[in-house]
Design an enzyme around this catalytic site. Structure first.
Site, PDB file in Angstrom:
ATOM      1  N   ASP A  96       1.045  -1.171   0.071  1.00  0.00           N
ATOM      2  CA  ASP A  96       0.012   0.069   0.020  1.00  0.00           C
ATOM      3  C   ASP A  96       1.017   1.101   0.102  1.00  0.00           C
ATOM      4  O   ASP A  96       1.680   1.458   0.932  1.00  0.00           O
ATOM      5  CB  ASP A  96      -0.818   0.028   1.024  1.00  0.00           C
ATOM      6  CG  ASP A  96      -2.305   0.594   1.034  1.00  0.00           C
ATOM      7  OD1 ASP A  96      -3.114   0.131   1.648  1.00  0.00           O
ATOM      8  OD2 ASP A  96      -2.270   1.371   0.673  1.00  0.00           O
ATOM      9  N   ASP A 197      -2.978   4.779  -2.549  1.00  0.00           N
ATOM     10  CA  ASP A 197      -4.152   5.382  -1.818  1.00  0.00           C
ATOM     11  C   ASP A 197      -4.506   6.863  -2.201  1.00  0.00           C
ATOM     12  O   ASP A 197      -3.443   7.636  -2.191  1.00  0.00           O
ATOM     13  CB  ASP A 197      -3.414   5.494  -0.205  1.00  0.00           C
ATOM     14  CG  ASP A 197      -4.444   6.004   0.925  1.00  0.00           C
ATOM     15  OD1 ASP A 197      -5.275   5.241   1.199  1.00  0.00           O
ATOM     16  OD2 ASP A 197      -4.262   7.048   1.483  1.00  0.00           O
ATOM     17  N   GLU A 250      -6.522   3.979  -5.596  1.00  0.00           N
ATOM     18  CA  GLU A 250      -7.858   4.218  -4.984  1.00  0.00           C
ATOM     19  C   GLU A 250      -8.208   5.620  -5.425  1.00  0.00           C
ATOM     20  O   GLU A 250      -7.507   6.568  -5.240  1.00  0.00           O
ATOM     21  CB  GLU A 250      -7.549   4.127  -3.616  1.00  0.00           C
ATOM     22  CG  GLU A 250      -9.004   4.483  -2.745  1.00  0.00           C
ATOM     23  CD  GLU A 250      -8.747   4.737  -1.235  1.00  0.00           C
ATOM     24  OE1 GLU A 250      -8.000   5.490  -0.865  1.00  0.00           O
ATOM     25  OE2 GLU A 250      -9.781   4.552  -0.579  1.00  0.00           O
ATOM     26  N   HIS A 324     -11.222  -2.255   3.840  1.00  0.00           N
ATOM     27  CA  HIS A 324     -11.108  -1.826   5.263  1.00  0.00           C
ATOM     28  C   HIS A 324     -11.706  -0.713   5.653  1.00  0.00           C
ATOM     29  O   HIS A 324     -11.743  -0.093   6.615  1.00  0.00           O
ATOM     30  CB  HIS A 324      -9.672  -1.818   5.662  1.00  0.00           C
ATOM     31  CG  HIS A 324      -8.951  -0.847   4.867  1.00  0.00           C
ATOM     32  ND1 HIS A 324      -9.035  -0.776   3.443  1.00  0.00           N
ATOM     33  CD2 HIS A 324      -8.533   0.373   5.119  1.00  0.00           C
ATOM     34  CE1 HIS A 324      -8.511   0.155   3.069  1.00  0.00           C
ATOM     35  NE2 HIS A 324      -8.021   0.865   4.037  1.00  0.00           N
ATOM     36  N   ASP A 325     -12.378  -0.147   4.577  1.00  0.00           N
ATOM     37  CA  ASP A 325     -13.145   1.157   4.742  1.00  0.00           C
ATOM     38  C   ASP A 325     -14.733   1.127   4.652  1.00  0.00           C
ATOM     39  O   ASP A 325     -15.672   2.166   4.718  1.00  0.00           O
ATOM     40  CB  ASP A 325     -12.723   2.204   3.648  1.00  0.00           C
ATOM     41  CG  ASP A 325     -11.333   2.686   3.831  1.00  0.00           C
ATOM     42  OD1 ASP A 325     -10.738   3.165   2.880  1.00  0.00           O
ATOM     43  OD2 ASP A 325     -10.622   2.657   5.108  1.00  0.00           O
TER      44      ASP A 325
HETATM   45  O1  TEU Z   1      -9.029   6.057   2.007  1.00  0.00           O
HETATM   46  C1  TEU Z   1      -9.828   7.095   1.353  1.00  0.00           C
HETATM   47  C2  TEU Z   1     -11.104   7.485   1.818  1.00  0.00           C
HETATM   48  O2  TEU Z   1     -11.469   8.746   1.561  1.00  0.00           O
HETATM   49  C3  TEU Z   1     -11.887   6.440   2.674  1.00  0.00           C
HETATM   50  O3  TEU Z   1     -11.269   6.703   3.908  1.00  0.00           O
HETATM   51  C4  TEU Z   1     -13.334   7.063   2.591  1.00  0.00           C
HETATM   52  O4  TEU Z   1     -13.370   8.023   1.772  1.00  0.00           O
HETATM   53  C5  TEU Z   1     -13.661   7.411   4.299  1.00  0.00           C
HETATM   54  O5  TEU Z   1     -13.817   6.447   4.844  1.00  0.00           O
HETATM   55  C6  TEU Z   1     -14.733   8.451   4.087  1.00  0.00           C
HETATM   56  O6  TEU Z   1     -16.027   7.567   3.657  1.00  0.00           O
HETATM   57  C7  TEU Z   1      -7.858   5.827   1.994  1.00  0.00           C
HETATM   58  C8  TEU Z   1      -7.643   4.589   2.946  1.00  0.00           C
HETATM   59  O7  TEU Z   1      -8.278   3.464   2.498  1.00  0.00           O
HETATM   60  C9  TEU Z   1      -8.144   4.785   4.634  1.00  0.00           C
HETATM   61  O8  TEU Z   1      -8.197   3.817   5.242  1.00  0.00           O
HETATM   62  C10 TEU Z   1      -7.379   6.050   4.868  1.00  0.00           C
HETATM   63  O9  TEU Z   1      -8.057   6.411   6.016  1.00  0.00           O
HETATM   64  C11 TEU Z   1      -7.331   7.174   4.210  1.00  0.00           C
HETATM   65  O10 TEU Z   1      -7.293   6.858   2.542  1.00  0.00           O
HETATM   66  C12 TEU Z   1      -6.309   8.194   4.180  1.00  0.00           C
HETATM   67  O11 TEU Z   1      -5.189   7.559   3.998  1.00  0.00           O
END
Ligand code: TEU
Length: 547
Positions: A96, A197, A250, A324-325
């Site tokens: 990542d 990311d 992403e 994971h989000d």
């Molecule tokens: O996530 C991008 C992000 O914006 C998501 O976290 C989502 O949009 C957020 O949950 C609001 O709904 C990436 C990673 O996957 C995430 O785990 C990180 O927290 C974020 O970037 C910052 O690096």
């Protein structure tokens, strides 16, 4: 590596996968110990969420040293052994790359705080407005402002996420070179894949305007030089590799037009993209913390729009319900009670037989559900805890806040992996960093290995089917029954084979139009023990039929 189009990716959240030391958090040795399980599942690539040195404000997405393994996960020697042992099993490691921002504990930012002008230019420092106010009133993705004031410097710095995650200044060629060097460092370690990311946020605007239409994201999303930066990064790092790496970006709040470019082979930017419009169909007014019942018609429209739109451009999709989000798909779009098994299988078949690269989140292959926590102190995610505070200020009761978090908290996709039915699910011998889902007593690897009708066995069959049939990899997609209120249907075809996929997204029978199910068709996969009728689908029924 052959094209990535026949590959399947498995996402490991290292903190919650397997703990070999009793610390309560997962580690690299725990992953090594379970590589045979992953090989048997049939996946090809293992995406590891960040394992670098980090103060863990955002579970590792706040990196303080990009070239050091955080001791909580083990050592660089452990990582090198993981790469070797994975490679021995034909598994690649995808790392990542969090290059939009660093932890404020990174030495670069510490030097910037000390007033070093060279390192201040690694980040985005701006003077207050003449009246002393912050440069803009944009809103962070985690709530609150995107600007943090540094009194000693008399300046604000930009952070699109947490204040402890300072955005890098990609306009600075030194920053771009540092990022390319970080990528090459991990390429030299033998990684076969890279996940970037929020990479579509790296190009910031030339001026700071207030946003009277929203939270400011329209000014920094898919920014003016983002494609230039990605082409440069490709040419300066992974594009140099003789054996092509699988690269995925992403893309936060992006557009089809940009994704066609990001994921186009001709553009030489990335292999594929994560886009999220289909995962916002249960957001009222696109607001995450205002959940509503998911809009199935909108879900189908978005999935098919992206399928056909990317296909027309020759660009490549990813296929995912979970990461994971995100919350667990069987709780979000299925029925994690009455039709738990049927709907977990249906959702997997409906998604992973589309055109693109499937991404499976650890535990999804078991049908893991949302946590259904009953107390706020069970939550760990910085975004969710911020949301709880903001919702409380909006006047929501604790019960209302818990209901909202239960549906949309990122912690739903981060609970410890369930290896067996023992008290700590075989995840740890210590105290788990996050509570283990109580339903692991039945939803766990050991129990599902023993049940030939389990979700786990279904995932193995689904992955094997996809690997066996080229039409399911690169075949064209043809949406069907687009107006049907309960069925998602499509055909995959390559001129040689035709495969029909039918999925009922609801817990009641759904009628099928006459003639759709071919009499001479051969069922390749399904989620019911008996063959179905040609005129309807049973509750949450999936049928995959060779025409
Ligand atoms: O996530 C991008 C992000 O914006 C998501 O976290 C989502 O949009 C957020 O949950 C609001 O709904 C990436 C990673 O996957 C995430 O785990 C990180 O927290 C974020 O970037 C910052 O690096």
């Amino acid at each position: 590596m052959s094209t990535f189009k026949d590959k399947v990716v498995y996402q490991i959240y290292p903190k919650s996968f397997a703990d070999s030391t009793g610390s309560g958090t997962g580690d690299l040795r725990g992953i090594i110990d379970h590589l045979d399980y992953l090989k048997d599942l049939g996946v090809d690539m293992l995406w590891l969420n960040p394992i670098y040195a980090s103060p863990q404000v955002d579970n590792g997405y706040d990196i303080s040293d990009y070239r050091r393994i955080d001791p909580a996960y083990g050592t660089m020697e452990d990582f090198e052994e993981l790469v070797r042992e994975a490679d021995r099993r034909g598994l690649g490691i995808m790392m990542d790359m969090v290059l939009n921002h660093t932890s404020t504990e990174h030495e670069w930012f510490q030097k910037a705080l000390a007033g070093d002008p060279d390192y201040m230019d690694y980040y985005i420092f701006e003077d207050p407005k003449p009246d002393g106010d912050m440069p803009t009133h944009w809103e962070s993705k985690f709530g609150g402002s995107v600007w943090e004031y540094v009194p000693d410097l008399g300046k604000y710095y930009l952070h699109l996420f947490d204040p402890k995650q300072a955005d890098l200044n990609w306009k600075n060629p030194k920053v771009r070179q540092e990022c390319a060097d970080i990528v090459k460092f991990w390429m030299d370690k033998g990684v076969k894949g890279l996940r970037f990311d929020v990479v579509n946020l790296i190009s910031k605007p030339d001026s700071w305007q207030e946003d009277d239409q929203g939270d400011g994201r329209r000014f920094y999303t898919d920014g003016p030089r983002v494609h230039e930066y990605l082409k440069e990064l490709n040419a300066a790092s992974f594009g140099q590799s003789e054996e092509p790496l699988m690269t995925v970006g992403e893309m936060s709040s992006t557009t089809m037009k940009n994704c066609r470019k990001y994921a186009s082979e001709q553009e030489r930017e990335l292999s594929m993209v994560f886009s999220f419009p289909h995962l916002k169909v249960d957001y009222e007014d696109l607001k995450k913390w205002h959940p509503k019942p998911f809009d199935f018609q909108e879900l189908k429209r978005l999935l098919f729009t992206w399928q056909t739109g990317m296909q027309e451009a020759g660009s490549w999709n990813t296929l995912f319900w979970e990461c994971h989000d995100q919350p667990r798909s069987v709780s979000r779009f299925g029925d994690d009670k009455k039709y738990w098994k049927e709907s977990a299988k249906m959702l997997a078949g409906a998604m992973f037989l589309l055109q693109g690269t499937p991404y499976i989140l650890q535990g999804q292959e078991l049908g893991m559900t949302n946590n259904h926590f009953t107390r706020l102190d069970q939550y760990r995610d910085v975004e969710s805890l911020n949301a709880a505070r903001i919702l409380a200020k909006e006047g929501k009761t604790e019960a209302e806040i818990l209901e909202i978090l239960d549906r949309h908290s990122r912690d739903n996709g981060r609970t410890p992996m369930a290896w067996d039915a023992s008290e700590k699910a075989g995840f740890t011998t210590g105290t788990p960093w996050m509570e283990i889902n109580p339903n692991h007593a039945t939803i766990n690897v050991a129990s599902e290995e023993a049940d030939p009708d389990s979700v786990l066995h279904f995932f193995r069959d689904l992955i094997a089917l996809r690997k066996k049939m080229p039409v399911l990899q690169e075949g064209m997609i043809e949406p069907l029954l687009e107006e049907d209120p309960r069925i998602m249907a499509y055909r995959r075809t390559d001129g040689d084979q035709n495969v029909l996929v039918l999925a009922n997204f609801y817990g009641t029978e759904a009628p099928l139009p006459a003639g759709l199910v071919p009499e001479a068709g051969r069922q390749l996969l399904g989620n019911y023990p008996t063959a179905g009728e040609a005129d309807h689908l049973r509750p949450y029924e999936l049928r995959v039929i060779a025409e």
